[in-house]
Design a protein around this motif. Structure first.
Motif, PDB file in Angstrom:
ATOM      1  N   LYS A 160       0.869  -1.184   0.000  1.00  0.00           N
ATOM      2  CA  LYS A 160       0.000   0.000   0.000  1.00  0.00           C
ATOM      3  C   LYS A 160       0.895   1.219   0.000  1.00  0.00           C
ATOM      4  N   PRO A 161       0.609   2.196  -0.850  1.00  0.00           N
ATOM      5  CA  PRO A 161       1.473   3.384  -0.851  1.00  0.00           C
ATOM      6  C   PRO A 161       1.438   4.090   0.502  1.00  0.00           C
ATOM      7  N   ILE A 162       2.560   4.662   0.862  1.00  0.00           N
ATOM      8  CA  ILE A 162       2.601   5.529   2.050  1.00  0.00           C
ATOM      9  C   ILE A 162       2.290   6.931   1.552  1.00  0.00           C
ATOM     10  N   THR A 163       1.049   7.315   1.735  1.00  0.00           N
ATOM     11  CA  THR A 163       0.584   8.560   1.118  1.00  0.00           C
ATOM     12  C   THR A 163       1.178   9.777   1.805  1.00  0.00           C
ATOM     13  N   LEU A 164       1.158  10.855   1.067  1.00  0.00           N
ATOM     14  CA  LEU A 164       1.620  12.118   1.632  1.00  0.00           C
ATOM     15  C   LEU A 164       0.830  12.480   2.886  1.00  0.00           C
ATOM     16  N   SER A 165      -0.479  12.224   2.847  1.00  0.00           N
ATOM     17  CA  SER A 165      -1.293  12.575   4.020  1.00  0.00           C
ATOM     18  C   SER A 165      -0.883  11.739   5.232  1.00  0.00           C
ATOM     19  N   LYS A 166      -0.495  10.484   4.975  1.00  0.00           N
ATOM     20  CA  LYS A 166      -0.021   9.649   6.075  1.00  0.00           C
ATOM     21  C   LYS A 166       1.307  10.170   6.623  1.00  0.00           C
ATOM     22  N   LEU A 167       2.187  10.535   5.717  1.00  0.00           N
ATOM     23  CA  LEU A 167       3.462  11.105   6.161  1.00  0.00           C
ATOM     24  C   LEU A 167       3.212  12.356   6.997  1.00  0.00           C
ATOM     25  N   LYS A 168       2.271  13.153   6.554  1.00  0.00           N
ATOM     26  CA  LYS A 168       1.957  14.373   7.304  1.00  0.00           C
ATOM     27  C   LYS A 168       1.375  14.041   8.670  1.00  0.00           C
ATOM     28  N   ALA A 169       0.595  12.952   8.728  1.00  0.00           N
ATOM     29  CA  ALA A 169      -0.005  12.561   9.999  1.00  0.00           C
ATOM     30  C   ALA A 169       1.064  12.188  11.024  1.00  0.00           C
ATOM     31  N   PHE A 170       2.204  11.725  10.518  1.00  0.00           N
ATOM     32  CA  PHE A 170       3.306  11.356  11.410  1.00  0.00           C
ATOM     33  C   PHE A 170       4.427  12.390  11.379  1.00  0.00           C
ATOM     34  N   ALA A 171       4.055  13.608  11.046  1.00  0.00           N
ATOM     35  CA  ALA A 171       5.051  14.665  10.871  1.00  0.00           C
ATOM     36  C   ALA A 171       5.910  14.879  12.117  1.00  0.00           C
ATOM     37  N   SER A 172       5.318  14.612  13.284  1.00  0.00           N
ATOM     38  CA  SER A 172       6.079  14.849  14.515  1.00  0.00           C
ATOM     39  C   SER A 172       7.288  13.922  14.588  1.00  0.00           C
ATOM     40  N   LYS A 173       7.183  12.746  13.952  1.00  0.00           N
ATOM     41  CA  LYS A 173       8.314  11.810  13.932  1.00  0.00           C
ATOM     42  C   LYS A 173       9.222  12.033  12.733  1.00  0.00           C
ATOM     43  N   LEU A 174       8.811  12.919  11.859  1.00  0.00           N
ATOM     44  CA  LEU A 174       9.567  13.130  10.609  1.00  0.00           C
ATOM     45  C   LEU A 174      10.015  14.573  10.495  1.00  0.00           C
ATOM     46  N   GLU A 175      10.281  15.154  11.627  1.00  0.00           N
ATOM     47  CA  GLU A 175      10.678  16.553  11.633  1.00  0.00           C
ATOM     48  C   GLU A 175      11.955  16.750  10.820  1.00  0.00           C
ATOM     49  N   GLY A 176      11.902  17.721   9.920  1.00  0.00           N
ATOM     50  CA  GLY A 176      13.082  18.009   9.103  1.00  0.00           C
ATOM     51  C   GLY A 176      13.084  17.287   7.771  1.00  0.00           C
ATOM     52  N   LEU A 177      12.170  16.367   7.559  1.00  0.00           N
ATOM     53  CA  LEU A 177      12.090  15.676   6.264  1.00  0.00           C
ATOM     54  C   LEU A 177      11.809  16.706   5.165  1.00  0.00           C
ATOM     55  N   VAL A 178      12.699  16.751   4.193  1.00  0.00           N
ATOM     56  CA  VAL A 178      12.606  17.811   3.172  1.00  0.00           C
ATOM     57  C   VAL A 178      11.257  17.759   2.457  1.00  0.00           C
ATOM     58  N   LEU A 179      10.781  16.560   2.216  1.00  0.00           N
ATOM     59  CA  LEU A 179       9.510  16.402   1.503  1.00  0.00           C
ATOM     60  C   LEU A 179       8.378  17.162   2.186  1.00  0.00           C
ATOM     61  N   LEU A 180       8.430  17.210   3.500  1.00  0.00           N
ATOM     62  CA  LEU A 180       7.331  17.827   4.247  1.00  0.00           C
ATOM     63  C   LEU A 180       7.548  19.312   4.491  1.00  0.00           C
ATOM     64  N   ARG A 181       8.677  19.826   4.061  1.00  0.00           N
ATOM     65  CA  ARG A 181       8.891  21.260   4.253  1.00  0.00           C
ATOM     66  C   ARG A 181       7.959  22.034   3.338  1.00  0.00           C
ATOM     67  N   PRO A 182       7.298  23.054   3.878  1.00  0.00           N
ATOM     68  CA  PRO A 182       6.339  23.813   3.082  1.00  0.00           C
ATOM     69  C   PRO A 182       6.975  24.374   1.808  1.00  0.00           C
ATOM     70  N   GLY A 183       6.270  24.242   0.733  1.00  0.00           N
ATOM     71  CA  GLY A 183       6.740  24.839  -0.508  1.00  0.00           C
ATOM     72  C   GLY A 183       7.825  24.067  -1.213  1.00  0.00           C
TER      73      GLY A 183
END
Length: 154
Positions: A108-131
């Motif tokens: 199952k793909p790990i969707t962007l929304s899922k990654l965002k849901a776990f953003a607290s564990k992925l702090e600094g991940l370039v993909l999640l940086r705004p813009g």
DNA sequence: GCCAACGTTGGC
DNA sequence: GCCAACGTTGGC
């Protein structure tokens, strides 16, 4: 070993296309930062999250690995290619590419929304940086492990 | 299809 | 070397 995210629009080239082809030259990158990652930092064997962008459900669709060191992207010299760059001369290539080998498709793909849901564990991940719009991004080893664990979580 | 964000270009 | 204009990306 380093970890990367590489984006592709599934309409253009999807994880299924990579599965079919086995290995694909990652041509067409025309952004200096992304090029520098390929040219300067990528090593054979580096792991890649294959990310589907600009589609209904953006997210990580599979795993691949780097199978060559960077070399001159042939499409820059081809006048018929949409990636042709008249400023590139064969002696001084402006653009690089690497070969990417299929490893596996995620169940199952790990969707962007899922990654965002776990953003607290992925702090600094370039993909999640705004813009952020980079098509090739580094991923830390800690984030790599965290993301792989997300595959198992619903 | 909209639009915000941002990288690149080119004039100065 | 600055910066406005322009083009592209990519989520929504």
């Amino acid at each position: 070993m380093s970890i990367w995210i590489m984006k592709s629009e599934p309409d253009e080239f999807s994880i299924d296309d990579l599965a079919r082809r086995g290995v694909e030259a990652w041509t067409g990158v025309r952004n200096f930062q992304a090029r520098n990652f390929m040219r300067d930092d990528m090593q054979v064997g580096d792991q890649v999250f294959f990310y589907h962008s600009s589609c209904a459900e953006p997210g990580i669709a599979g795993i691949a690995q780097i199978s060559t060191k960077a070399y001159a992207d042939p499409t820059q010299f081809d006048p018929k290619s949409i990636y042709y760059d008249e400023r590139s001369q064969t002696q001084i290539a402006r653009w690089s590419c690497v070969d990417v080998r299929f490893v596996r498709k995620l169940n199952k793909p790990i969707t962007l929304s899922k990654l965002k849901a776990f953003a607290s564990k992925l702090e600094g991940l370039v993909l999640l940086r705004p813009g952020n719009r980079l098509s090739i991004m580094p991923v830390s080893m800690a984030h790599y492990r965290t993301i792989l664990k997300l595959e198992e979580k619903i």
